[in-house]
Design an enzyme around this catalytic site. Structure first.
Site, PDB file in Angstrom:
ATOM      1  N   ASP A 123       0.501  -1.184  -0.266  1.00 25.68           N
ATOM      2  CA  ASP A 123      -0.043  -0.404  -0.113  1.00 25.68           C
ATOM      3  C   ASP A 123       0.551   1.369   0.221  1.00 25.68           C
ATOM      4  O   ASP A 123       1.193   1.826   0.931  1.00 25.68           O
ATOM      5  CB  ASP A 123      -0.585  -0.356   0.985  1.00 25.68           C
ATOM      6  CG  ASP A 123      -1.295   0.917   1.168  1.00 25.68           C
ATOM      7  OD1 ASP A 123      -1.960   1.873   0.136  1.00 25.68           O
ATOM      8  OD2 ASP A 123      -2.714   1.393   2.059  1.00 25.68           O
ATOM      9  N   ASP A 157      -1.230   6.366  -7.087  1.00 29.73           N
ATOM     10  CA  ASP A 157      -1.452   4.602  -5.702  1.00 29.73           C
ATOM     11  C   ASP A 157      -1.298   3.049  -6.278  1.00 29.73           C
ATOM     12  O   ASP A 157      -1.627   3.221  -7.888  1.00 29.73           O
ATOM     13  CB  ASP A 157      -3.320   5.170  -5.680  1.00 29.73           C
ATOM     14  CG  ASP A 157      -3.155   4.365  -3.750  1.00 29.73           C
ATOM     15  OD1 ASP A 157      -2.360   4.255  -3.079  1.00 29.73           O
ATOM     16  OD2 ASP A 157      -4.825   4.033  -3.926  1.00 29.73           O
TER      17      ASP A 157
END
Ligand SMILES: *[C@@H]1O[C@H](CO)[C@@H](O)[C@H](O)[C@H]1NC(C)=O
Ligand SMILES: *[C@@H]1O[C@H](CO)[C@@H](O)[C@H](O)[C@H]1NC(C)=O
Ligand SMILES: *[C@@H]1O[C@H](CO)[C@@H](O)[C@H](O)[C@H]1NC(C)=O
Ligand SMILES: *[C@@H]1O[C@H](CO)[C@@H](O)[C@H](O)[C@H]1NC(C)=O
Ligand SMILES: *[C@@H]1O[C@H](CO)[C@@H](O)[C@H](O)[C@H]1NC(C)=O
Ligand SMILES: *[C@@H]1O[C@H](CO)[C@@H](O)[C@H](O)[C@H]1NC(C)=O
Ligand SMILES: *[C@@H]1O[C@H](CO)[C@@H](O)[C@H](O)[C@H]1NC(C)=O
Length: 436
Positions: free
Chosen positions: A103, A312
């Site tokens: 992440d 992301d």
């Protein structure tokens, strides 16, 4: 004797620093849906749905800055949960396997501990600190404890609470462990004393993982705990079953590609209000031959942490700020010479009916993201047009957002992405990711 000991300690510390400064490995990443035997239509729907959940948490984020001196409850920052790619990590001695969500949108490394009171179902057994010879607690005074948002000190244990918006949350204590990364060539890389959350109260969804591995810009992330100067990943097509690759440390490097073009780079933009995110300077979007008239204020990163554009690993489809998205949408609707349809099942809102099979090749306008410093990302068509096999519709894999923008991993397929932290640059080059 004391002198000798402190000398030895210094030597040991120097050795540990030297070890962690040079950690470098290459590992395989697994897509969260890889084991699920989903057909192409389901894969797309699931990715869109996960993106919506993640984007809802990401794009409604309050600023992370926690006023330390003011009284009252600290602001609990909201982070995205779920995620798209899993990495296998060994935790403890002997190494206990855990599958963590990679992440880039958060910092904390955490897994569920066997003592958990509220536990999420996970594919591997829970980590048990009493079965490891290298487990230790992180003291409250440790800078890594202090780097948590609103840490609590309970009987000299550093207690954390980390919330991922509506989707998930974890609370427990901060511990330290040896982590082991199995490299693609079968050798193992072991690093001692990495702080991580031992989760006692966990809820929400972990996309079939057993925790998370934060790659964000903050001090608690794996990247910063290992003082990595850079990392890169290359995501394969999300419809293929091939694994993707992560390169960490010195092994992360890009080469100009004779077939796909030169490496391009753009500086990261740092947000003091959102210090963990990898913001970039998106300066424009071209659809077909038209550079869209998007005012710079649309992508501007505001001092309070709102707005901006970040890249992301864990959001699938790209979200563009509403004003920019409206122009992109209009450009596709006017330039694609196919019948526009409403495909509500898939959850995307620019869709076209493909002529019945065998699909004649539709002319799809090119799509280019322009970044500060002159870097242009021309996306391969499969990185923005998704075919929904179930309906035969072709849809634009993007949606609008009322706050900031996020460049998702659907748009990063078969693109080698290098996060060069030393030079504060995002570099990218198209690649065939199953072959890197
Ligand atoms: C295997 O990979 C590790 C790290 O990824 C590297 O340091 C090592 O040199 C490689 N060994 C061989 C035999 O290629
Ligand atoms: C979760 O992982 C297990 C084991 O790898 C696999 O059998 C299962 O299909 C996965 N579930 C989903 C929803 O991907
Ligand atoms: C990747 O997967 C495709 C099929 O999904 C296969 O044809 C191809 O050979 C795979 N690539 C590698 C390097 O295994
Ligand atoms: C790639 O090529 C450009 C010129 O097109 C050159 O300036 C750059 O140094 C090259 N980068 C690498 C990593 O080889
Ligand atoms: C899709 O539905 C919305 C409202 O439900 C409508 O405004 C729009 O015109 C429809 N688009 C097409 C292409 O039919
Ligand atoms: C973004 O890039 C443009 C063009 O390269 C530059 O003028 C602008 O100052 C940059 N903005 C930020 C915040 O770096
Ligand atoms: C994909 O799977 C779903 C659910 O199992 C099914 O309804 C659908 O018909 C399948 N689609 C295709 C194209 O096979």
């Amino acid at each position: 004797m004391a002198k000798l000991l402190s000398l030895l300690l210094l030597l040991l510390l120097a050795f540990l620093v030297a070890v962690s400064a040079s950690v470098s490995f290459r590992i395989e990443l697994t897509h969260v849906d890889a084991g699920g035997h989903f057909n192409k239509s389901e894969l797309l729907r699931r990715a869109v749905l996960r993106s919506k959940i993640r984007a809802a948490a990401l794009l409604s984020r309050p600023a992370v800055v926690v006023p330390k001196s003011t009284a009252g409850a600290p602001i609990i920052p909201v982070r995205p949960s779920e995620g798209e790619f899993l990495m296998d990590v060994g935790i403890g001695t002997p190494p206990h396997p855990f599958s963590g969500i990679l992440d880039t949108g958060s910092d904390l490394i955490w897994t569920q501990c066997s003592s958990c009171i509220l536990c999420i179902e996970q594919p591997t057994p829970y980590y048990d600190p009493t079965k490891s010879s290298t487990s230790s607690a992180v003291a409250c005074a440790d800078p890594l404890c202090q780097a948590l948002p609103g840490p609590l000190c309970y009987q000299n244990s550093c207690v954390y609470f980390y919330s991922y918006g509506d989707a998930a949350a974890t609370a427990g204590y901060l511990a330290a462990e040896t982590l082991t990364f199995g490299t693609a060539n079968g050798t193992k890389v072991t690093v001692p004393s990495i702080a991580f959350g031992c989760g006692s109260l966990n809820e929400g969804s972990l996309s079939n993982g057993s925790g998370m591995v934060g790659f964000g810009r903050g001090p608690l992330s794996l990247v910063n705990q290992l003082h990595a100067k850079k990392f890169s990943y290359c995501f394969t097509s999300f419809l293929a079953s091939n694994s993707s690759t992560l390169f960490f440390g010195a092994q992360a490097k890009l080469a100009n590609n004779t077939k796909y073009g030169p490496v391009q780079s753009t500086p990261f933009v740092i947000s003091p209000a959102q210090p963990s995110f990898f913001f970039v300077n998106l300066t424009g979007v071209t659809v077909g031959a038209t550079r869209l008239p998007i005012p710079p204020s649309v992508f501007a990163l505001n001092p309070d942490g709102s707005g901006g554009v970040f890249i992301d690993s864990g959001t699938s489809i790209t979200y563009l700020q509403d004003a920019a998205y409206a122009l992109v949408r209009e450009a596709f609707l006017s330039q694609v010479k196919l019948q526009a349809v409403n495909d509500t099942a898939i959850g995307l809102d620019v869709c076209f009916a493909l002529p019945s099979p065998p699909f004649v090749t539709a002319v799809i306008p090119k799509l280019v993201f322009h970044f500060g410093g002159g870097a242009d990302m021309q996306l391969p068509q499969e990185n923005y047009m998704a075919i929904d096999i179930a309906t035969g519709n072709l849809c634009l894999a993007m949606l609008g957002s009322s706050d900031g923008s996020v460049i998702g991993n659907f748009q990063q397929q078969n693109m080698q992405m290098l996060y060069d932290l030393e030079n504060n640059l995002l570099s990218f080059v198209p690649a065939q990711c199953d072959l890197v």
